[in-house]
Design a protein around this motif. Structure first.
Motif, mmCIF file in Angstrom:
data_model
loop_
_atom_site.group_PDB
_atom_site.id
_atom_site.type_symbol
_atom_site.label_atom_id
_atom_site.label_comp_id
_atom_site.label_asym_id
_atom_site.label_seq_id
_atom_site.Cartn_x
_atom_site.Cartn_y
_atom_site.Cartn_z
ATOM 1 N N TRP A 13 -61.332 68.642 49.074
ATOM 2 C CA TRP A 13 -62.122 68.470 47.854
ATOM 3 C C TRP A 13 -62.280 69.851 47.242
ATOM 4 O O TRP A 13 -63.078 70.659 47.691
ATOM 5 C CB TRP A 13 -63.482 67.850 48.176
ATOM 6 N N ASP A 14 -61.478 70.125 46.238
ATOM 7 C CA ASP A 14 -61.449 71.448 45.631
ATOM 8 C C ASP A 14 -61.487 71.326 44.115
ATOM 9 O O ASP A 14 -61.573 70.226 43.576
ATOM 10 C CB ASP A 14 -60.229 72.231 46.102
ATOM 11 N N GLY A 15 -61.450 72.463 43.446
ATOM 12 C CA GLY A 15 -61.433 72.465 41.988
ATOM 13 C C GLY A 15 -62.800 72.326 41.347
ATOM 14 O O GLY A 15 -62.903 72.218 40.132
ATOM 15 N N VAL A 16 -63.863 72.337 42.126
ATOM 16 C CA VAL A 16 -65.228 72.196 41.603
ATOM 17 C C VAL A 16 -65.665 73.535 41.027
ATOM 18 O O VAL A 16 -65.661 74.551 41.731
ATOM 19 C CB VAL A 16 -66.185 71.722 42.714
ATOM 20 N N ARG A 17 -66.068 73.541 39.757
ATOM 21 C CA ARG A 17 -66.451 74.787 39.093
ATOM 22 C C ARG A 17 -67.838 74.682 38.456
ATOM 23 O O ARG A 17 -68.094 75.219 37.391
ATOM 24 C CB ARG A 17 -65.417 75.174 38.029
ATOM 25 N N LEU A 39 -71.513 71.389 47.981
ATOM 26 C CA LEU A 39 -70.362 71.466 48.890
ATOM 27 C C LEU A 39 -70.657 72.420 50.054
ATOM 28 O O LEU A 39 -70.330 72.130 51.200
ATOM 29 C CB LEU A 39 -69.107 71.928 48.154
ATOM 30 N N ARG A 40 -71.294 73.553 49.753
ATOM 31 C CA ARG A 40 -71.624 74.529 50.798
ATOM 32 C C ARG A 40 -72.674 73.990 51.769
ATOM 33 O O ARG A 40 -72.769 74.453 52.906
ATOM 34 C CB ARG A 40 -72.125 75.824 50.170
ATOM 35 N N ASP A 96 -62.374 77.448 48.375
ATOM 36 C CA ASP A 96 -61.490 76.631 47.545
ATOM 37 C C ASP A 96 -60.113 77.293 47.431
ATOM 38 O O ASP A 96 -59.993 78.395 46.892
ATOM 39 C CB ASP A 96 -62.112 76.462 46.164
ATOM 40 N N PRO A 97 -59.072 76.618 47.916
ATOM 41 C CA PRO A 97 -57.732 77.213 47.867
ATOM 42 C C PRO A 97 -57.186 77.336 46.445
ATOM 43 O O PRO A 97 -56.208 78.051 46.233
ATOM 44 C CB PRO A 97 -56.882 76.249 48.708
ATOM 45 N N THR A 98 -57.812 76.666 45.469
ATOM 46 C CA THR A 98 -57.353 76.770 44.082
ATOM 47 C C THR A 98 -58.037 77.914 43.337
ATOM 48 O O THR A 98 -57.748 78.135 42.170
ATOM 49 C CB THR A 98 -57.584 75.453 43.310
ATOM 50 N N ALA A 120 -65.119 74.489 48.989
ATOM 51 C CA ALA A 120 -64.341 73.262 49.179
ATOM 52 C C ALA A 120 -64.680 72.690 50.548
ATOM 53 O O ALA A 120 -65.262 73.380 51.393
ATOM 54 C CB ALA A 120 -62.841 73.549 49.089
ATOM 55 N N VAL A 121 -64.351 71.433 50.748
ATOM 56 C CA VAL A 121 -64.483 70.770 52.052
ATOM 57 C C VAL A 121 -63.283 69.869 52.237
ATOM 58 O O VAL A 121 -62.576 69.546 51.276
ATOM 59 C CB VAL A 121 -65.785 69.922 52.161
#
Length: 148
Positions: A37-41, A49-50, A82-84, A92-93
């Protein structure tokens, strides 16, 4: 899929995570077996998420198309960068599928249910990762007829 009891919420935090189904649907998560679950800004969503721990449960919400809670997932690996994000500032998680709901619970149904009026989904409608209280969790599962 996992044999997690989605009604046993003791010691777990509960969440709702939004994704556009034409970008990443619950069926995509099932096909992958585990997704990132990434891309959250958004700062509040990133803080949520943290705050996640392994074993926490999340409603999988299809946004934009469908606008409904469709399934339950579990947090499998918390605390990732987040890898992105090339700067490494965002969270991310990893998540795994648990179960589809017997039937989706639509945003319209949720809005029409007074006991759900204080949900992050309603109060903070643009928030992509929000907290869910145990009473809200139980009510939505009841409205859905439970997990498949």
């Amino acid at each position: 899929m996992s044999k997690i009891d989605v009604m046993d919420v003791a010691g777990r935090q509960l969440w709702l995570m939004k994704s556009e189904p034409d970008v990443y649907s619950y069926d995509d998560l099932v096909a992958e077996g585990e997704g990132t679950w990434d891309g959250v800004r958004n700062h509040l969503a990133a803080r949520n998420l943290r705050s996640m721990a392994a074993g926490d449960l999340a409603f999988f919400y299809h946004s934009n198309i469908g606008k409904a809670v469709v399934a339950v997932a579990t947090i499998s690996v918390p605390g990732l960068i987040d890898p992105t994000d090339p700067e490494g500032k965002w969270a991310a998680v990893k998540v795994k599928p648990v179960a589809k709901l017997v039937r989706p619970v639509t945003l319209a149904e949720i809005k029409a249910t007074e006991a759900l009026a204080q949900m992050d989904l309603i109060r903070l409608s643009r928030l992509s990762v929000g907290a869910v209280r145990p009473d809200e969790w139980a009510l939505i599962l009841d409205m859905a007829g439970g997990p498949v």
